[in-house]
Design a protein around this motif. Structure first.
Motif, PDB file in Angstrom:
ATOM      1  N   ASN A 116      54.923  46.302  37.456  1.00 13.84           N
ATOM      2  CA  ASN A 116      55.409  45.124  38.169  1.00 13.84           C
ATOM      3  C   ASN A 116      56.892  45.229  38.502  1.00 13.84           C
ATOM      4  OD1 ASN A 116      54.928  42.526  39.304  1.00 13.84           O
ATOM      5  ND2 ASN A 116      55.899  41.579  37.524  1.00 13.84           N
ATOM      6  N   THR A 120      57.318  47.445  43.720  1.00 15.19           N
ATOM      7  CA  THR A 120      57.558  46.127  44.295  1.00 15.19           C
ATOM      8  C   THR A 120      56.591  45.858  45.450  1.00 15.19           C
ATOM      9  OG1 THR A 120      59.267  47.114  45.706  1.00 15.19           O
ATOM     10  CG2 THR A 120      59.976  46.137  43.618  1.00 15.19           C
ATOM     11  N   SER A 121      56.623  44.628  45.945  1.00  6.39           N
ATOM     12  CA  SER A 121      55.687  44.228  46.997  1.00  6.39           C
ATOM     13  C   SER A 121      55.898  45.019  48.281  1.00  6.39           C
ATOM     14  CB  SER A 121      55.829  42.731  47.275  1.00  6.39           C
ATOM     15  OG  SER A 121      57.152  42.412  47.657  1.00  6.39           O
ATOM     16  N   SER A 136      46.810  44.663  51.095  1.00  7.87           N
ATOM     17  CA  SER A 136      48.191  44.921  50.699  1.00  7.87           C
ATOM     18  C   SER A 136      49.032  43.641  50.745  1.00  7.87           C
ATOM     19  CB  SER A 136      48.803  45.986  51.601  1.00  7.87           C
ATOM     20  OG  SER A 136      48.887  45.525  52.940  1.00  7.87           O
ATOM     21  N   SER A 140      50.903  41.999  47.506  1.00 10.31           N
ATOM     22  CA  SER A 140      52.339  41.723  47.533  1.00 10.31           C
ATOM     23  C   SER A 140      52.624  40.244  47.279  1.00 10.31           C
ATOM     24  CB  SER A 140      52.927  42.138  48.880  1.00 10.31           C
ATOM     25  OG  SER A 140      52.376  41.362  49.940  1.00 10.31           O
ATOM     26  N   LEU A 143      52.106  39.590  43.444  1.00  7.88           N
ATOM     27  CA  LEU A 143      53.226  40.091  42.652  1.00  7.88           C
ATOM     28  C   LEU A 143      54.484  39.256  42.872  1.00  7.88           C
ATOM     29  CD1 LEU A 143      52.788  43.945  43.102  1.00  7.88           C
ATOM     30  CD2 LEU A 143      52.228  42.576  41.097  1.00  7.88           C
ATOM     31  N   ARG A 144      54.656  38.794  44.089  1.00  5.56           N
ATOM     32  CA  ARG A 144      55.851  38.005  44.392  1.00  5.56           C
ATOM     33  C   ARG A 144      55.751  36.601  43.821  1.00  5.56           C
ATOM     34  NH1 ARG A 144      57.548  34.980  49.019  1.00  5.56           N
ATOM     35  NH2 ARG A 144      55.480  35.301  49.885  1.00  5.56           N
TER      36      ARG A 144
END
Length: 292
Positions: A116, A120-121, A136, A140, A143-144
């Motif tokens: 993580n 990154t995204s 994708s 992203s 994760l963000r």
């Protein structure tokens, strides 16, 4: 210290973390588990020392103890009986399997914390934007949203406390009601934010056929060297997997392949693989220091 490993090409990083996480999930051999847990903790500590220590002592260590203790109480399989609890046998095999499962789960969590931070995204969008743009973008956004969720829930809770409706204000029933209200506000914010992001990306033409995009990533000589080293280290690990060097049987009785010269080579290759980020950073630091 500057993290040189995170500066590698996203494809190399994705290959590394995918391999290490999958190996950590499926290799239940105690030597492999110990290597993965130790290196995962070391890599996570190198990225965020204080958070890793707090996370380990507050969550991982208690979880390790609980899973180790609970499994033999619920699972009574195994040939070696240690004692009886309410006329139910507690076996050595169930105890060891619970401990191994807890180590595996802890190692995977540590490696995902590294994933993580490093992947990154924007790196995920770069890797899969042209192949699977929707997937994708989803990755992203997820994760963000994790760090944004933490910040947003603090903002919401502070605002609710200001009007006397915090999750720690009032009786237990009022606290539960206030907590559900905060969760409802957070969920609404997350859904609206997701829709806004999707509309914004669609307006920019994301995912359209033939669309080009700017990228700062280039596959250079250092990335090529790192990729070759990773592949070289992966071969012995795969060989050990196919020849059973990483196999262990917990039930009905403990059975593991004897340690041999080949197994030691596989263990060494797996250790080098898991410790690769630390070794890579150290090698770059030494090289740059010698060139001064």
């Amino acid at each position: 210290m500057r993290n040189r490993f995170a500066e590698l090409h996203p494809a190399v990083l994705f290959l590394y973390f995918t391999a290490v996480i999958l190996f950590s999930m499926f290799f239940m051999h105690p030597v492999f588990l110990a290597i993965s847990l130790f290196c995962g903790f070391a890599c996570s500590a190198a990225l965020h020392l204080g958070k890793t220590l707090r996370f380990s002592f507050r969550f991982l260590l208690p979880m390790l103890l609980v899973m180790t203790a609970v499994n033999p109480l619920l699972n009574h399989r195994g040939a070696t009986i240690l004692l009886y609890v309410n006329d139910n046998p507690v076996t050595r095999e169930a105890l060891l399997y619970g401990f191994s499962s807890a180590c595996m789960f802890s190692a995977v969590l540590l490696w995902f914390s590294c994933w993580n931070t490093v992947i990154t995204s924007d790196k995920l969008v770069y890797l899969f934007g042209s192949v699977a743009p929707s997937l994708s973008l989803l990755f992203s956004m997820v994760l963000r949203f994790v760090p944004r969720f933490k910040a947003q829930i603090r903002t919401i809770e502070n605002a609710q406390k200001g009007i006397g409706k915090g999750a720690d204000q009032g009786s237990i029933f009022i606290r539960a009601k206030n907590g559900m209200n905060i969760l409802s506000i957070l969920t609404t914010w997350a859904l609206e934010n997701g829709i806004t992001t999707a509309d914004s990306m669609r307006a920019r033409g994301y995912g359209l056929a033939g669309r080009t995009s700017f990228s700062i990533y280039a596959f250079n000589k250092r990335d090529k060297t790192a990729l070759i080293v990773l592949i070289v280290m992966l071969f012995p690990v795969f060989y050990g997997a196919f020849t059973g060097e990483n196999n262990i049987r917990y039930y009905p009785s403990l059975a593991v392949k004897p340690i041999s010269f080949v197994s030691n080579l596989v263990y060494a290759a797996y250790f080098l693989l898991c410790a690769f980020p630390l070794l890579f950073n150290a090698a770059i630091e030494v090289k740059e220091h010698d060139s001064i």
